[in-house]
Design a protein around this motif. Structure first.
Motif, PDB file in Angstrom:
ATOM      1  N   ARG A 102      -8.774  11.101 -34.151  1.00 16.39           N
ATOM      2  CA  ARG A 102      -8.561  12.541 -34.072  1.00 16.39           C
ATOM      3  C   ARG A 102      -8.043  13.145 -35.372  1.00 16.39           C
ATOM      4  N   ARG A 103      -7.399  12.345 -36.186  1.00 17.68           N
ATOM      5  CA  ARG A 103      -6.716  12.909 -37.348  1.00 17.68           C
ATOM      6  C   ARG A 103      -7.425  12.662 -38.676  1.00 17.68           C
ATOM      7  N   THR A 104      -8.456  11.861 -38.676  1.00 17.77           N
ATOM      8  CA  THR A 104      -9.160  11.581 -39.932  1.00 17.77           C
ATOM      9  C   THR A 104      -9.868  12.837 -40.424  1.00 17.77           C
ATOM     10  N   GLU A 105      -9.656  13.174 -41.677  1.00 16.25           N
ATOM     11  CA  GLU A 105     -10.282  14.354 -42.282  1.00 16.25           C
ATOM     12  C   GLU A 105     -11.425  13.933 -43.198  1.00 16.25           C
TER      13      GLU A 105
END
Length: 236
Positions: A102-105
């Motif tokens: 969910r947090r990987t950019e």
């Protein structure tokens, strides 16, 4: 020939790569998805096999996990993950970053080596194991839209339903005006009529000068011009 090449980094995305391979192979066919651990035959030099398969694929999925950017091999000339992506760009093959978790950019251009900076401009998809079913379907649906070969092989494509047979009104040999109404359940046919014709339901109320008939018209059509308004109208 593979349609989808799964590009991933060991230690950062191999579990997601295996999951994607299984789901996409089940949906589109095993041979259409390239996953190195499955697709390279034993004893085959992997370097030539990888590059050849990238060149023949329709799209490359670049799996990017939380540790992808910080991996020491990223800026190395011997990084096979980067070489596969670079080869896809050189061959004008679509590259889709798949952000893991969910947090990987998506990487920025400043974080990437020059040959891979185009990756920062590519629209991405996301795969989160906590949202596994939905994300896998979204990835598969997008691939089916983008790669014609996958659309034809899609085992989850909705079945086409037969359309109901159309209903036609046919007016033949009409000289003048023909007014056609709605026909439900049967076909009305008028042939060799001379003058205005109205085809419609039997409960239609006609005004002065209108014609409504059924059956043959050998004797002609008679028009009736009478009072079409209630008597009360004359008293207003």
């Amino acid at each position: 020939m593979p349609d989808v090449f799964i590009n991933y980094r060991t230690g950062d995305g191999e579990q997601a790569a295996a999951t994607l391979d299984g789901a996409l192979s089940a949906r589109f066919g095993r041979d259409r998805i390239y996953y190195a651990s499955k697709s390279i035959p034993p004893g085959t030099p992997f370097d030539g096999h990888l590059i050849h398969s990238v060149r023949r694929s329709g799209v490359l999925l670049a799996l990017i996990g939380p540790g992808w950017i910080g991996h020491g091999a990223l800026h190395s000339d011997g990084d096979w993950v980067g070489r596969e992506i670079q080869e896809a760009f050189l061959c004008d093959i679509r590259v889709i970053p798949v952000l893991l978790g969910r947090r990987t950019e998506r990487p920025t251009k400043d974080e990437l080596p020059p040959p891979l900076r185009k990756l920062a401009d590519c629209q991405s998809l996301r795969y989160d194991h906590q949202n596994k079913e939905y994300d896998l379907k979204q990835i598969g649906d997008n691939l089916a839209r983008l790669v014609p070969g996958l659309a034809a092989a899609d085992r989850e494509a909705p079945e086409e339903q037969d359309s109901p047979a159309p209903t036609y009104n046919i007016a033949g040999g009409v000289h003048g005006t023909a007014v056609q109404g709605t026909v439900n359940g049967e076909v009305n046919t008028v042939r060799e009529a001379h003058g205005p014709v109205h085809i419609g339901p039997s409960n239609v109320r006609m005004g002065d000068g209108g014609n409504y008939f059924q059956g043959g018209n050998e004797g002609g059509i008679r028009q009736s011009f009478g009072r079409s308004r209630p008597e009360e109208d004359d008293e207003r």
